[in-house]
Design a protein around this motif. Structure first.
Motif, mmCIF file in Angstrom:
data_model
loop_
_atom_site.group_PDB
_atom_site.id
_atom_site.type_symbol
_atom_site.label_atom_id
_atom_site.label_comp_id
_atom_site.label_asym_id
_atom_site.label_seq_id
_atom_site.Cartn_x
_atom_site.Cartn_y
_atom_site.Cartn_z
ATOM 1 N N ASN A 1 0.836 -1.200 0.000
ATOM 2 C CA ASN A 1 0.000 0.000 0.000
ATOM 3 C C ASN A 1 0.877 1.258 0.000
ATOM 4 O OD1 ASN A 1 -3.112 0.224 0.290
ATOM 5 N ND2 ASN A 1 -2.634 -1.693 1.346
ATOM 6 N N ILE A 2 1.920 1.242 0.838
ATOM 7 C CA ILE A 2 2.791 2.420 0.954
ATOM 8 C C ILE A 2 3.624 2.591 -0.324
ATOM 9 C CG2 ILE A 2 4.692 3.464 2.285
ATOM 10 C CD1 ILE A 2 3.560 1.951 4.760
ATOM 11 N N ALA A 3 4.011 1.448 -0.938
ATOM 12 C CA ALA A 3 4.872 1.498 -2.133
ATOM 13 C C ALA A 3 4.105 1.834 -3.410
ATOM 14 C CB ALA A 3 5.568 0.143 -2.303
ATOM 15 N N PHE A 4 2.780 1.778 -3.352
ATOM 16 C CA PHE A 4 1.958 1.854 -4.569
ATOM 17 C C PHE A 4 2.281 3.073 -5.445
ATOM 18 C CE2 PHE A 4 -1.831 2.853 -7.035
ATOM 19 C CZ PHE A 4 -2.094 1.629 -7.631
ATOM 20 N N ASP B 1 15.452 -0.251 -5.231
ATOM 21 C CA ASP B 1 16.189 0.055 -3.997
ATOM 22 C C ASP B 1 15.645 1.323 -3.337
ATOM 23 O OD1 ASP B 1 17.690 -2.088 -4.611
ATOM 24 O OD2 ASP B 1 19.505 -1.004 -5.211
ATOM 25 N N ALA B 2 15.354 2.311 -4.177
ATOM 26 C CA ALA B 2 14.833 3.573 -3.638
ATOM 27 C C ALA B 2 13.468 3.343 -2.990
ATOM 28 C CB ALA B 2 14.730 4.613 -4.749
ATOM 29 N N ILE B 3 12.636 2.497 -3.625
ATOM 30 C CA ILE B 3 11.310 2.185 -3.057
ATOM 31 C C ILE B 3 11.485 1.503 -1.705
ATOM 32 C CG2 ILE B 3 9.226 0.754 -3.297
ATOM 33 C CD1 ILE B 3 9.305 1.298 -6.308
ATOM 34 N N GLU B 4 12.382 0.502 -1.655
ATOM 35 C CA GLU B 4 12.585 -0.238 -0.392
ATOM 36 C C GLU B 4 13.020 0.712 0.722
ATOM 37 O OE1 GLU B 4 14.397 -3.996 -0.382
ATOM 38 O OE2 GLU B 4 12.800 -4.718 -1.698
ATOM 39 N N ALA C 1 10.680 1.656 3.988
ATOM 40 C CA ALA C 1 11.231 1.369 5.325
ATOM 41 C C ALA C 1 11.213 2.636 6.185
ATOM 42 C CB ALA C 1 12.658 0.833 5.192
ATOM 43 N N GLU C 2 11.558 3.763 5.564
ATOM 44 C CA GLU C 2 11.574 5.052 6.282
ATOM 45 C C GLU C 2 10.158 5.421 6.754
ATOM 46 O OE1 GLU C 2 12.723 9.633 5.104
ATOM 47 O OE2 GLU C 2 13.292 8.054 3.714
ATOM 48 N N MET C 3 9.175 5.209 5.866
ATOM 49 C CA MET C 3 7.789 5.541 6.206
ATOM 50 C C MET C 3 7.234 4.612 7.295
ATOM 51 S SD MET C 3 6.766 8.195 4.582
ATOM 52 C CE MET C 3 8.394 8.850 4.777
ATOM 53 N N LEU C 4 7.580 3.327 7.219
ATOM 54 C CA LEU C 4 7.119 2.367 8.246
ATOM 55 C C LEU C 4 7.683 2.760 9.610
ATOM 56 C CD1 LEU C 4 7.531 -0.977 6.268
ATOM 57 C CD2 LEU C 4 5.371 -0.074 7.133
ATOM 58 N N LYS C 5 8.952 3.202 9.602
ATOM 59 C CA LYS C 5 9.577 3.595 10.867
ATOM 60 C C LYS C 5 8.927 4.870 11.401
ATOM 61 C CE LYS C 5 14.067 4.285 12.944
ATOM 62 N NZ LYS C 5 15.149 5.220 12.808
ATOM 63 N N VAL D 1 -1.228 3.976 8.165
ATOM 64 C CA VAL D 1 -0.830 3.461 6.839
ATOM 65 C C VAL D 1 -1.189 4.495 5.776
ATOM 66 C CG1 VAL D 1 -1.164 1.660 5.086
ATOM 67 C CG2 VAL D 1 -1.139 1.043 7.515
ATOM 68 N N ALA D 2 -2.414 5.037 5.878
ATOM 69 C CA ALA D 2 -2.857 6.044 4.904
ATOM 70 C C ALA D 2 -1.930 7.258 4.951
ATOM 71 C CB ALA D 2 -4.293 6.455 5.205
ATOM 72 N N LEU D 3 -1.495 7.606 6.156
ATOM 73 C CA LEU D 3 -0.583 8.745 6.318
ATOM 74 C C LEU D 3 0.776 8.424 5.695
ATOM 75 C CD1 LEU D 3 -0.283 11.549 7.654
ATOM 76 C CD2 LEU D 3 0.537 10.392 9.691
ATOM 77 N N ALA D 4 1.283 7.220 5.962
ATOM 78 C CA ALA D 4 2.582 6.814 5.411
ATOM 79 C C ALA D 4 2.532 6.817 3.881
ATOM 80 C CB ALA D 4 2.954 5.424 5.931
ATOM 81 N N ARG D 5 1.427 6.309 3.327
ATOM 82 C CA ARG D 5 1.300 6.260 1.867
ATOM 83 C C ARG D 5 1.250 7.683 1.285
ATOM 84 N NH1 ARG D 5 -3.985 3.667 -0.682
ATOM 85 N NH2 ARG D 5 -4.792 5.612 0.173
#
Length: 375
Positions: free
Chosen positions: A109-112, A122-125, A129-133, A156-160
């Motif tokens: 969801n965050i990577a979409f 790599d940039a997506i990963e 990871a930064e957003m999850l943290k 999650v919606a905020l991170a995305r």
């Protein structure tokens, strides 16, 4: 040294990030936004506050690009944004319903949006990871939205929304679906996230407490117009109208005619047969002008004996008592029938409730306790 106070709106050299210039928006004959001008600065947490139908969501939809102004212009970082399609604006919107993809994991969801932007793997990963943290969701990355709580889905919606590093994040009643306790916790989380990312947040809410908690400034709206824009403290302590005073928190309004009695001091004739009240006001009022004294309940003292030396002391009787744990609010009926609320803090473990229903009491306040308003 005291930390510098964040107040770019007080600096004439500071350029706003968002500018509404004489914006009007009509739907047919209905005027949703009426000749509105407003500046919002970078890194602000700005709240649009008002009752349903006041135009706050229409303003947000224009910023997002879902609506265009009928007249006037909206600028983002100095550029007119009307011709820029929604997906090309440095703006993201977080919806009240969160609009998560139920079949995708939290991670996906965050990577979409990043995948759609053809970002490298790599940039997506790294970004996910930064957003999850940032939103404290690392442990839930592999779960689906239905396997986590409402508060976590909100994060999650905020991170995305933040993953694409927008200049501006729009939040439409983001905490509406959460229960009161969780909403309060989430408000502080939102503030921390906004501060650590430095993203400009604009939140639409009809919950005054929420606006007052999270925002650097609040715009109180009514019928497509901004009535007052100020910091939460200024809106509460120095409202510019009865509408704003009444919209934010609890307030007593006493209507009276004014008579100057010295520098910034006025007598208020409020009811036949009662002595005048005394109030101060830096705003000038003419002889006999109608004014409204707005006083917060916590600024009014209540006692069984007549207070000594109080410039405003009125006798009444207790109609009602609301006990809120930390506070008690007394509804006191005055001789003319007006009911005034007075609030006291319950500091002792067992309140020796020496004032009860139907008791005759005195209420009193200082000359500076209220704000004198012309409208």
């Amino acid at each position: 040294m005291s930390p510098t106070v964040f107040a770019p709106w007080n600096n004439p050299d500071e350029k706003p990030l968002i500018r509404f210039k004489n914006v009007t928006k009509k739907f047919g004959e209905f005027v949703a936004i009426d000749d509105l001008s407003l500046d919002i600065y970078a890194q602000e947490f700005f709240a649009l506050l008002g009752p349903s139908g006041c135009g706050k969501t229409t303003m947000m939809r224009m910023l997002a690009g879902f609506e265009n102004p009928t007249s006037g212009r909206i600028e983002l970082a100095g550029q007119d944004i009307a011709p820029v399609p929604p997906n090309k604006r440095a703006v993201n919107m977080m919806f009240q319903s969160y609009a998560l993809f139920p079949h995708l994991s939290i991670w996906d969801n965050i990577a979409f949006g990043l995948r759609r932007d053809k970002m490298s793997k790599d940039a997506i990963e790294a970004r996910v990871a930064e957003m999850l943290k940032l939103t404290r969701l690392e442990k839930f990355a592999r779960r689906k939205p239905h396997q986590i709580s409402g508060g976590q889905r909100q994060r999650v919606a905020l991170a995305r929304s933040l993953a694409k590093a927008p200049k501006l994040l729009l939040l439409d009643e983001p905490l509406g679906a959460l229960d009161k306790k969780l909403r309060q916790d989430t408000q502080f989380e939102l503030m921390d996230i906004q501060e650590s990312t430095g993203t400009t947040f604009v939140i639409v809410t009809h919950d005054q407490e929420e606006a007052m908690t999270v925002a650097s400034r609040v715009a109180v709206m009514d019928e497509g117009r901004v009535i007052q824009v100020a910091t939460p403290a200024e809106i509460y302590e120095a409202p510019n109208s009865v509408y704003v005073a009444d919209f934010i928190g609890d307030v007593n309004i006493i209507t009276a005619s004014t008579k100057a009695i010295g520098q910034d001091q006025y007598h208020l004739n409020w009811i036949e047969g009662q002595p005048p009240l005394t109030a101060t006001s830096a705003l000038p009022f003419s002889e006999g002008q109608q004014a409204h004294l707005a006083i917060r309940p916590e600024k009014i003292k209540i006692s069984t004996d007549r207070p000594e030396d109080a410039p405003n002391a009125l006798q009444g009787k207790v109609l009602d008592i609301a006990y809120l744990g930390n506070l008690s609010t007394y509804h006191v009926e005055l001789p003319g029938g007006q009911v005034i609320k007075a609030q006291t803090a319950n500091t002792r473990r067992i309140a020796r409730r020496d004032i009860t229903w139907e008791d005759p009491v005195w209420i009193s306040w200082s000359a500076t306790a209220g704000v004198l308003l012309a409208q």
